[in-house]
Design a protein around this motif. Sequence first.
Motif, PDB file in Angstrom:
ATOM      1  N   ARG A  19       0.853  -1.179   0.000  1.00  0.00           N
ATOM      2  CA  ARG A  19       0.000   0.000   0.000  1.00  0.00           C
ATOM      3  C   ARG A  19       0.893   1.234   0.000  1.00  0.00           C
ATOM      4  O   ARG A  19       1.712   1.428   0.908  1.00  0.00           O
ATOM      5  CB  ARG A  19      -0.911   0.017   1.222  1.00  0.00           C
ATOM      6  N   LEU A  20       0.722   2.057  -1.021  1.00  0.00           N
ATOM      7  CA  LEU A  20       1.467   3.304  -1.132  1.00  0.00           C
ATOM      8  C   LEU A  20       0.605   4.455  -0.651  1.00  0.00           C
ATOM      9  O   LEU A  20      -0.614   4.444  -0.851  1.00  0.00           O
ATOM     10  CB  LEU A  20       1.884   3.554  -2.577  1.00  0.00           C
ATOM     11  N   SER A  21       1.254   5.428  -0.053  1.00  0.00           N
ATOM     12  CA  SER A  21       0.558   6.638   0.371  1.00  0.00           C
ATOM     13  C   SER A  21       1.298   7.856  -0.138  1.00  0.00           C
ATOM     14  O   SER A  21       2.522   7.849  -0.254  1.00  0.00           O
ATOM     15  CB  SER A  21       0.463   6.696   1.900  1.00  0.00           C
ATOM     16  N   CYS A  22       0.535   8.878  -0.424  1.00  0.00           N
ATOM     17  CA  CYS A  22       1.091  10.164  -0.853  1.00  0.00           C
ATOM     18  C   CYS A  22       0.450  11.234   0.005  1.00  0.00           C
ATOM     19  O   CYS A  22      -0.779  11.348   0.027  1.00  0.00           O
ATOM     20  CB  CYS A  22       0.788  10.393  -2.325  1.00  0.00           C
ATOM     21  N   ALA A  23       1.272  11.983   0.695  1.00  0.00           N
ATOM     22  CA  ALA A  23       0.763  13.016   1.583  1.00  0.00           C
ATOM     23  C   ALA A  23       1.203  14.387   1.095  1.00  0.00           C
ATOM     24  O   ALA A  23       2.364  14.587   0.735  1.00  0.00           O
ATOM     25  CB  ALA A  23       1.270  12.780   2.999  1.00  0.00           C
ATOM     26  N   ALA A  24       0.268  15.312   1.095  1.00  0.00           N
ATOM     27  CA  ALA A  24       0.576  16.696   0.748  1.00  0.00           C
ATOM     28  C   ALA A  24       0.972  17.444   2.014  1.00  0.00           C
ATOM     29  O   ALA A  24       0.275  17.375   3.020  1.00  0.00           O
ATOM     30  CB  ALA A  24      -0.625  17.370   0.102  1.00  0.00           C
ATOM     31  N   ALA A  25       2.085  18.124   1.967  1.00  0.00           N
ATOM     32  CA  ALA A  25       2.579  18.833   3.149  1.00  0.00           C
ATOM     33  C   ALA A  25       1.618  19.937   3.550  1.00  0.00           C
ATOM     34  O   ALA A  25       0.871  20.467   2.729  1.00  0.00           O
ATOM     35  CB  ALA A  25       3.954  19.425   2.863  1.00  0.00           C
ATOM     36  N   SER A  26       1.649  20.260   4.826  1.00  0.00           N
ATOM     37  CA  SER A  26       0.798  21.307   5.366  1.00  0.00           C
ATOM     38  C   SER A  26       0.956  22.588   4.560  1.00  0.00           C
ATOM     39  O   SER A  26       2.063  22.993   4.233  1.00  0.00           O
ATOM     40  CB  SER A  26       1.172  21.569   6.828  1.00  0.00           C
ATOM     41  N   GLY A  27      -0.172  23.165   4.190  1.00  0.00           N
ATOM     42  CA  GLY A  27      -0.141  24.381   3.398  1.00  0.00           C
ATOM     43  C   GLY A  27      -0.292  24.127   1.917  1.00  0.00           C
ATOM     44  O   GLY A  27      -0.570  25.046   1.147  1.00  0.00           O
ATOM     45  N   SER A  28      -0.097  22.878   1.491  1.00  0.00           N
ATOM     46  CA  SER A  28      -0.230  22.548   0.078  1.00  0.00           C
ATOM     47  C   SER A  28      -1.704  22.393  -0.262  1.00  0.00           C
ATOM     48  O   SER A  28      -2.436  21.697   0.438  1.00  0.00           O
ATOM     49  CB  SER A  28       0.509  21.242  -0.231  1.00  0.00           C
ATOM     50  N   SER A  29      -2.110  23.034  -1.339  1.00  0.00           N
ATOM     51  CA  SER A  29      -3.485  22.894  -1.779  1.00  0.00           C
ATOM     52  C   SER A  29      -3.694  21.498  -2.342  1.00  0.00           C
ATOM     53  O   SER A  29      -2.841  20.969  -3.057  1.00  0.00           O
ATOM     54  CB  SER A  29      -3.791  23.944  -2.836  1.00  0.00           C
ATOM     55  N   PHE A  30      -4.829  20.913  -2.012  1.00  0.00           N
ATOM     56  CA  PHE A  30      -5.035  19.509  -2.369  1.00  0.00           C
ATOM     57  C   PHE A  30      -6.442  19.236  -2.864  1.00  0.00           C
ATOM     58  O   PHE A  30      -6.629  18.496  -3.817  1.00  0.00           O
ATOM     59  CB  PHE A  30      -4.750  18.661  -1.113  1.00  0.00           C
ATOM     60  N   SER A  31      -7.430  19.841  -2.250  1.00  0.00           N
ATOM     61  CA  SER A  31      -8.798  19.373  -2.433  1.00  0.00           C
ATOM     62  C   SER A  31      -9.353  19.622  -3.821  1.00  0.00           C
ATOM     63  O   SER A  31     -10.278  18.930  -4.236  1.00  0.00           O
ATOM     64  CB  SER A  31      -9.708  20.000  -1.380  1.00  0.00           C
ATOM     65  N   ARG A  32      -8.836  20.593  -4.560  1.00  0.00           N
ATOM     66  CA  ARG A  32      -9.419  20.897  -5.860  1.00  0.00           C
ATOM     67  C   ARG A  32      -8.508  20.487  -6.996  1.00  0.00           C
ATOM     68  O   ARG A  32      -8.466  21.120  -8.048  1.00  0.00           O
ATOM     69  CB  ARG A  32      -9.766  22.377  -5.944  1.00  0.00           C
ATOM     70  N   TYR A  33      -7.759  19.426  -6.771  1.00  0.00           N
ATOM     71  CA  TYR A  33      -6.862  18.928  -7.794  1.00  0.00           C
ATOM     72  C   TYR A  33      -7.081  17.430  -7.985  1.00  0.00           C
ATOM     73  O   TYR A  33      -7.319  16.689  -7.033  1.00  0.00           O
ATOM     74  CB  TYR A  33      -5.402  19.176  -7.409  1.00  0.00           C
TER      75      TYR A  33
END
Length: 127
Positions: free
Chosen positions: A19-33
Amino acid sequence: QVTLVESGGGFVQAGGSLRLSCAAASGSSFSRYHMAWFRHAPGKEREFVAGIRWNGGYTYYGYSVKGRFTVSGDRVKKTVSLQMNMLKPEDTGVYYCGRDPGGVLSSLRVPGDYDYWGQGTQVTVST
């Protein structure tokens, strides 16, 4: 600046799971991509593996992984995961997550459409 960090790669025998995970660092926009996983094996072009749309959560898969891999996302945690089952030696490669800022017409399958990538995580599947 957007930082994506992959984790979960490793060495597994054919038929196994990772299982791979990808995390966006704090402050990185994520929800609309849109977000997706690609992989790169030696001597081959970067290949689309799986993707998920921000609008509706629709998922898409590369032909070679359909039925074996499952992509999912969590907007609150800013993570996108890839569950890989029934792994095969040909799944070996460096797996990257990427962010696609494209709109509703984006195919998710074109690497050039992505504006940020993680550093990659190695997956090795032995026979």
